[in-house]
Scaffold this active site. Structure first.
Site, PDB file in Angstrom:
ATOM      1  N   VAL A  47     -54.149 132.121  31.334  1.00 33.26           N
ATOM      2  CA  VAL A  47     -54.187 130.662  31.419  1.00 33.26           C
ATOM      3  C   VAL A  47     -55.274 130.235  30.438  1.00 33.26           C
ATOM      4  O   VAL A  47     -56.362 130.822  30.422  1.00 33.26           O
ATOM      5  CB  VAL A  47     -54.504 130.197  32.860  1.00 33.26           C
ATOM      6  CG1 VAL A  47     -54.728 128.697  32.892  1.00 33.26           C
ATOM      7  CG2 VAL A  47     -53.374 130.584  33.796  1.00 33.26           C
ATOM      8  N   LYS A  48     -54.958 129.266  29.620  1.00 34.08           N
ATOM      9  CA  LYS A  48     -55.913 128.816  28.585  1.00 34.08           C
ATOM     10  C   LYS A  48     -57.212 128.371  29.247  1.00 34.08           C
ATOM     11  O   LYS A  48     -57.172 127.731  30.312  1.00 34.08           O
ATOM     12  CB  LYS A  48     -55.272 127.640  27.846  1.00 34.08           C
ATOM     13  CG  LYS A  48     -55.715 127.445  26.431  1.00 34.08           C
ATOM     14  CD  LYS A  48     -54.848 126.367  25.783  1.00 34.08           C
ATOM     15  CE  LYS A  48     -55.235 126.096  24.362  1.00 34.08           C
ATOM     16  NZ  LYS A  48     -54.975 127.191  23.439  1.00 34.08           N
ATOM     17  N   LYS A  56     -58.457 121.615  22.099  1.00 39.66           N
ATOM     18  CA  LYS A  56     -57.147 121.300  21.510  1.00 39.66           C
ATOM     19  C   LYS A  56     -56.840 119.802  21.651  1.00 39.66           C
ATOM     20  O   LYS A  56     -56.311 119.168  20.736  1.00 39.66           O
ATOM     21  CB  LYS A  56     -56.060 122.132  22.186  1.00 39.66           C
ATOM     22  CG  LYS A  56     -54.756 122.150  21.421  1.00 39.66           C
ATOM     23  CD  LYS A  56     -53.885 123.297  21.908  1.00 39.66           C
ATOM     24  CE  LYS A  56     -52.867 123.710  20.884  1.00 39.66           C
ATOM     25  NZ  LYS A  56     -52.249 124.981  21.164  1.00 39.66           N
ATOM     26  N   ARG A  59     -58.887 117.968  19.110  1.00 44.76           N
ATOM     27  CA  ARG A  59     -58.366 118.195  17.750  1.00 44.76           C
ATOM     28  C   ARG A  59     -57.078 117.414  17.505  1.00 44.76           C
ATOM     29  O   ARG A  59     -56.842 116.883  16.431  1.00 44.76           O
ATOM     30  CB  ARG A  59     -58.139 119.701  17.556  1.00 44.76           C
ATOM     31  CG  ARG A  59     -57.657 120.103  16.192  1.00 44.76           C
ATOM     32  CD  ARG A  59     -57.897 121.589  15.913  1.00 44.76           C
ATOM     33  NE  ARG A  59     -57.439 122.451  16.984  1.00 44.76           N
ATOM     34  CZ  ARG A  59     -56.192 122.909  17.095  1.00 44.76           C
ATOM     35  NH1 ARG A  59     -55.298 122.570  16.211  1.00 44.76           N
ATOM     36  NH2 ARG A  59     -55.855 123.697  18.099  1.00 44.76           N
ATOM     37  N   ASP A  73     -49.358 125.327  25.577  1.00 44.44           N
ATOM     38  CA  ASP A  73     -49.683 126.732  25.849  1.00 44.44           C
ATOM     39  C   ASP A  73     -50.788 126.896  26.901  1.00 44.44           C
ATOM     40  O   ASP A  73     -51.589 127.817  26.824  1.00 44.44           O
ATOM     41  CB  ASP A  73     -50.067 127.457  24.552  1.00 44.44           C
ATOM     42  CG  ASP A  73     -51.328 126.888  23.915  1.00 44.44           C
ATOM     43  OD1 ASP A  73     -51.679 125.731  24.217  1.00 44.44           O
ATOM     44  OD2 ASP A  73     -51.966 127.613  23.129  1.00 44.44           O
ATOM     45  N   GLU A 147     -45.907 128.977  27.060  1.00 45.63           N
ATOM     46  CA  GLU A 147     -45.564 129.437  25.709  1.00 45.63           C
ATOM     47  C   GLU A 147     -45.420 130.955  25.725  1.00 45.63           C
ATOM     48  O   GLU A 147     -46.320 131.666  26.165  1.00 45.63           O
ATOM     49  CB  GLU A 147     -46.658 129.035  24.713  1.00 45.63           C
ATOM     50  CG  GLU A 147     -46.306 129.461  23.290  1.00 45.63           C
ATOM     51  CD  GLU A 147     -47.413 129.152  22.300  1.00 45.63           C
ATOM     52  OE1 GLU A 147     -47.254 128.194  21.531  1.00 45.63           O
ATOM     53  OE2 GLU A 147     -48.433 129.851  22.308  1.00 45.63           O
TER      54      GLU A 147
HETATM   55  P1  0O2 Z   1     -55.619 130.689  22.361  1.00 40.47           P
HETATM   56  O1  0O2 Z   1     -56.992 131.208  22.206  1.00 40.47           O
HETATM   57  O2  0O2 Z   1     -54.587 131.677  21.884  1.00 40.47           O
HETATM   58  O3  0O2 Z   1     -55.355 130.160  23.692  1.00 40.47           O
HETATM   59  P2  0O2 Z   1     -52.067 124.831  16.839  1.00 40.47           P
HETATM   60  O4  0O2 Z   1     -51.975 123.437  16.380  1.00 40.47           O
HETATM   61  O5  0O2 Z   1     -51.636 125.855  15.809  1.00 40.47           O
HETATM   62  O6  0O2 Z   1     -53.378 125.163  17.477  1.00 40.47           O
HETATM   63  P3  0O2 Z   1     -49.701 124.431  18.433  1.00 40.47           P
HETATM   64  O7  0O2 Z   1     -49.013 123.771  17.305  1.00 40.47           O
HETATM   65  O8  0O2 Z   1     -49.882 123.643  19.670  1.00 40.47           O
HETATM   66  O9  0O2 Z   1     -51.137 125.008  18.032  1.00 40.47           O
HETATM   67  O10 0O2 Z   1     -48.949 125.692  18.817  1.00 40.47           O
HETATM   68  P4  0O2 Z   1     -48.772 127.041  18.037  1.00 40.47           P
HETATM   69  O11 0O2 Z   1     -48.831 126.864  16.581  1.00 40.47           O
HETATM   70  O12 0O2 Z   1     -47.555 127.637  18.610  1.00 40.47           O
HETATM   71  O13 0O2 Z   1     -50.081 127.870  18.438  1.00 40.47           O
HETATM   72  C1  0O2 Z   1     -50.433 128.193  19.696  1.00 40.47           C
HETATM   73  C2  0O2 Z   1     -51.024 129.597  19.732  1.00 40.47           C
HETATM   74  O14 0O2 Z   1     -50.425 130.421  18.742  1.00 40.47           O
HETATM   75  C3  0O2 Z   1     -52.494 129.658  19.413  1.00 40.47           C
HETATM   76  O15 0O2 Z   1     -53.258 129.378  20.518  1.00 40.47           O
HETATM   77  C4  0O2 Z   1     -52.640 131.107  18.977  1.00 40.47           C
HETATM   78  O16 0O2 Z   1     -52.618 131.962  20.114  1.00 40.47           O
HETATM   79  C5  0O2 Z   1     -51.395 131.312  18.206  1.00 40.47           C
HETATM   80  N1  0O2 Z   1     -51.639 130.953  16.793  1.00 40.47           N
HETATM   81  C6  0O2 Z   1     -51.116 129.912  16.126  1.00 40.47           C
HETATM   82  N2  0O2 Z   1     -51.535 129.902  14.865  1.00 40.47           N
HETATM   83  C7  0O2 Z   1     -52.342 130.972  14.702  1.00 40.47           C
HETATM   84  C8  0O2 Z   1     -53.070 131.523  13.593  1.00 40.47           C
HETATM   85  O17 0O2 Z   1     -53.060 131.023  12.471  1.00 40.47           O
HETATM   86  N3  0O2 Z   1     -53.782 132.643  13.823  1.00 40.47           N
HETATM   87  C9  0O2 Z   1     -53.818 133.259  15.039  1.00 40.47           C
HETATM   88  N4  0O2 Z   1     -54.551 134.355  15.175  1.00 40.47           N
HETATM   89  N5  0O2 Z   1     -53.151 132.757  16.103  1.00 40.47           N
HETATM   90  C10 0O2 Z   1     -52.411 131.638  15.944  1.00 40.47           C
HETATM   91  P5  0O2 Z   1     -54.762 128.835  20.352  1.00 40.47           P
HETATM   92  O18 0O2 Z   1     -54.727 127.379  20.591  1.00 40.47           O
HETATM   93  O19 0O2 Z   1     -55.357 129.311  19.082  1.00 40.47           O
HETATM   94  O20 0O2 Z   1     -55.590 129.416  21.489  1.00 40.47           O
END
Ligand code: 0O2
Length: 282
Positions: A47-48, A56, A59, A73, A147
């Site tokens: 869980v985040k 997030k 941002r 997510d 997610e």
């Molecule tokens: P954590 O620590 O994993 O909980 P975004 O705008 O990219 O932050 P979006 O569009 O809401 O997020 O969703 P997306 O792109 O599907 O990304 C969600 C999660 O995908 C991220 O969670 C990461 O786990 C993974 N992810 C996405 N882009 C990248 C990247 O460039 N590098 C890495 N290592 N992981 C990525 P969070 O929010 O980072 O947090």
């Protein structure tokens, strides 16, 4: 603004993560128990963290009222596969489960983000499905989002390292590190490609070792059952024969021995039924 009771908000997400991880682990186990190659190597979930949710929201300028719809997510499941081809297999299983019983399923796909076909600028590659998932809570049923990230072990290796660097440098990863990461991302593509090219050989080897393991377990179980029903000396002989064949590493011989043992076990079973019948007739 209403007071945010985080524990209450996050509780259904915790439940969803536990249930989903269990579902996918069970799917993997079912494959292995049937002696089949499992496209799922490992499943984890989380869980985040609250700070990560708040970060997030800041941002992306998300108001509190829209947090649960826009932060997709909060519940996250990660499925790790051995080969890139397995990602499609797992995604197809998820699509089938959600389509098959549309309306009755506890899972429904909201959207797909294919960062394998469309690699992120950072070099990140992974296949994401955002689903709606139904959980039963004390306050009744609740539909939440989760997610599901599906990626290979190699993709996961890259993403884990890159993610930790994001924490270290926040958004300012120095250009020379970015370049190294981009090179490493290319190397990961090449590695996954290489592994895919020997996939059949690797899968055959894994399947035969899985088959051997299941055969051995079955044989040992049969020997134990026979020990309850038949002559000890005879069972000892069967066991010795098993260890001899096992040591020879001959899978075909092991299969034949397994079949013969089945016939012997059935014979004993039939005998037991007949003698029970006799007993009743006496
Ligand atoms: P954590 O620590 O994993 O909980 P975004 O705008 O990219 O932050 P979006 O569009 O809401 O997020 O969703 P997306 O792109 O599907 O990304 C969600 C999660 O995908 C991220 O969670 C990461 O786990 C993974 N992810 C996405 N882009 C990248 C990247 O460039 N590098 C890495 N290592 N992981 C990525 P969070 O929010 O980072 O947090």
């Amino acid at each position: 603004m209403e007071i945010q009771l985080w524990r209450e908000i996050l509780s259904p997400y915790e439940q969803a993560v536990t249930e989903l991880v269990e579902k996918f682990q069970h799917l993997s186990l079912e494959h292995r128990e049937r002696g089949l190659y499992s496209p799922i190597e490992q499943v984890t979930g989380r869980v985040k963290s609250i700070t990560s949710i708040l970060e997030k929201m800041k941002r992306k300028n998300i108001p509190f009222e829209e947090m649960e719809e826009q932060v997709e997510d909060i519940a996250g499941i990660r499925i790790i596969c051995q080969f890139e081809e397995d990602i499609d297999t797992v995604a197809a299983i998820i699509r089938r489960v959600s389509d098959l019983i549309a309306g009755r399923s506890d899972m429904e796909i909201k959207c797909i983000k294919d960062y394998i076909a469309h690699q992120k600028e950072s070099g990140y590659r992974s296949y994401h499905l955002v689903i709606y998932y139904h959980v039963e809570t004390l306050n009744g049923p609740k539909k939440i989002q989760a997610e599901i990230q599906i990626r290979t072990m190699a993709m996961n290796f890259w993403a884990t390292i890159e993610h930790s660097l994001q924490y270290k440098y926040k958004t300012n990863i120095p250009p020379y590190v970015k370049e190294r990461l981009a090179n490493a991302a290319q190397a990961i593509i090449a590695l996954d490609g290489e592994m895919s090219s020997v996939r059949n050989e690797i899968m055959n080897a894994q399947n035969s070792s899985l088959m051997q393991r299941n055969l051995v377990m079955d044989i040992l179980q049969n020997i134990e059952n026979l020990y309850q029903k038949s002559n000890r000396r005879e069972v000892e002989k069967i066991q010795d024969e098993f260890y001899r064949i096992y040591a020879s590493n001959d899978l075909q011989q092991l299969k034949r021995f397994h079949q013969q043992l089945d016939i012997i076990a059935e014979g004993y079973c039939a005998q037991a039924v007949t003698s029970e019948g006799w007993d009743q007739n006496l």
